[in-house]
Scaffold this active site. Structure first.
Site, short mmCIF file in Angstrom:
data_model
loop_
_atom_site.label_atom_id
_atom_site.label_comp_id
_atom_site.label_asym_id
_atom_site.label_seq_id
_atom_site.Cartn_x
_atom_site.Cartn_y
_atom_site.Cartn_z
N HIS A 120 -31.77 -45.51 -74.39
CA HIS A 120 -30.84 -44.36 -74.71
C HIS A 120 -31.38 -43.77 -76.04
CE1 HIS A 120 -27.85 -41.66 -74.29
NE2 HIS A 120 -26.66 -42.70 -73.56
N ARG A 121 -32.16 -44.28 -77.00
CA ARG A 121 -32.87 -43.70 -77.96
C ARG A 121 -33.68 -42.50 -77.65
NH1 ARG A 121 -35.46 -48.88 -80.83
NH2 ARG A 121 -36.13 -48.63 -78.81
#
Length: 440
Positions: free
Chosen positions: A413-414
């Site tokens: 998700h980064r």
């Protein structure tokens, strides 16, 4: 001057190796290019070549023993030399408790230690000392060769006898795992560092072992798998998406293509070949997923390298289809079959694990309909492919038989947001359901 035979760095994640077998014994003559030993790394069993010649005078690490990268395994004596005091293995730096370096990330090459040199050792233009074998130095001095102008073909760029014309007709292959300092720029994935921050590993909880239980020591491969997956799950914020694809059109096209292939090149295409091609095309359509987290930036890779998960006896390896967008379906199919076969035999080369930017894990052959894979750092996305299932589906308000396959994607998700992940997985689904689009 005695020559040290050192434990080479045969893969990018290797910190130690197990010396499985010596192919030479004390007193044997060793020629350049001879296979002197077999070493088990974290990925496979590799043959260790000799880059110097001489007589094997000492064996310091016995068969079955582990040794850190760079430690001395044995000693070679050149012609006319006599054995002296046993050479002490150099102190190895302690290996990190948890390795975050993935199969697709090349660790910096570790040059072989520089042999004792004359009072004014040769240096390169950048001021670095030249690594050279004693015999090669003698030949260079006799011929008046400037060693600072030579690019060595030995481990870590070491200059050996053949590099200075010491022996005609000898072909010395450059080691795949220890490139010369003058080697070409590494693949994009190889330059990406591991995540900057690491969460502390939880304390291990030891099981209660009874007299009838069997304790199996961890192999090098299993240790690396344990370390990397723990790092991935504790430092990467995963999220998961799933869609169900209609594979009836793909099954029909595959049958037609394989019927034609029998009359031409003879290659039989698998469902996974089409899945790989769909992922390659989808990564081109949604380039944000073909990326990696790089501390204070995100690296979007120019090329797509597909890591294909292959189950082997002691774990899982992920050989890479490099520069995948430039390859045809036939090239991809043949390459995957060939690499998978050598993976199961433990014969893959270290550079065949480098350059991956996205991974595919297919458990359909085991009847698994749906699962969530763990991201393979430093990559940001891994696809999970389930089994093709015949089931009742609703089409235009009618219940009819259908063929369905679950496609999952796990994302870092980064790097990848939910909307981007959704766009990517739906692009894969579109290509699976309309397979002719992959062939144009």
């Amino acid at each position: 001057m005695p020559i040290k035979i050192e434990m080479p760095k045969l893969s990018d994640t290797m910190t130690e190796g197990t010396l499985l077998k010596w192919n030479k014994k004390v007193g044997d003559e060793v020629e350049i290019g001879d296979i002197i030993a077999e070493v088990e790394t974290d990925k496979a069993t590799m043959e260790m070549e000799a880059f110097d010649e001489g007589t094997l005078s000492e064996i310091l690490v016995e068969e079955g023993a582990k040794a850190p990268v760079g430690s001395v395994l044995g000693i070679l004596l050149e012609e006319g030399e006599s054995a002296g005091a046993p050479a002490a293995a150099p102190a190895a730096a302690p290996a990190p408790a948890v390795s975050a370096t993935p199969a697709a990330t090349a660790a910096p090459a570790t040059p072989a230690p520089v042999a004792p040199a004359p009072s004014s050792p040769p240096v390169t233009a950048s001021g670095d000392r030249v690594s050279v074998s004693p015999l090669a130095r003698k030949i260079a001095e006799a011929k008046g060769i400037d060693l600072s102008t030579i690019v060595g073909s030995g481990p870590g760029g070491r200059i050996v006898k053949a590099d200075v014309g010491g022996k005609e007709g000898v072909d010395i292959p450059a080691p795949a795992a220890t490139p010369s300092p003058a080697a070409a720029k590494p693949a994009p994935a190889a330059s990406t560092p591991a995540p900057a921050a690491s969460a502390p590993a939880p304390a291990a909880i030891s099981p209660t072992v009874s007299s009838g239980d069997k304790t199996v020591p961890l192999s090098s491969m299993r240790k690396i798998i344990a370390d990397r997956l723990l790092t991935s799950k504790t430092t990467i914020p995963h999220f998961y998406l799933h869609v169900e694809a209609d594979v009836a059109p793909l099954m029909t096209l595959r049958k037609q293509v394989n019927a034609q292939a029998e009359q031409t090149h003879g290659n039989k295409y698998s469902i996974n070949d089409f899945v790989i091609k769909a992922v390659i095309n989808a990564a081109q359509a949604v380039p944000a997923v073909n990326a990696s987290f790089n501390g204070d930036s995100i690296v979007e890779f120019e090329k797509v390298g597909v890591s294909v998960a292959v189950a082997v006896d002691d774990g899982l390896v992920t050989p890479v289809i490099k520069d995948a967008t430039s390859k045809s379906m036939l090239q991809i199919s043949k390459e995957v079959k060939e690499m998978a076969g050598r993976a199961r035999e433990g014969k893959l080369l270290p550079n065949e694990f480098d350059g991956g930017t996205i991974t595919i894990s297919n458990l359909g052959a085991w009847g698994i309909e749906s699962f969530d894979a763990i991201v393979n750092p430093p990559q940001a996305v891994i696809l999970s492919i389930g089994a093709i299932v015949e089931k009742a589906v609703v089409v235009d308000g009618q219940v009819v038989p259908g063929l369905r396959m679950n496609i999952g994607v796990s994302c870092d998700h980064r790097v990848v947001d939910g909307a981007v992940g959704a766009q990517f997985i739906n692009e894969v689904k579109k290509l699976i359901e309309n397979p002719a689009l992959m062939l144009v």
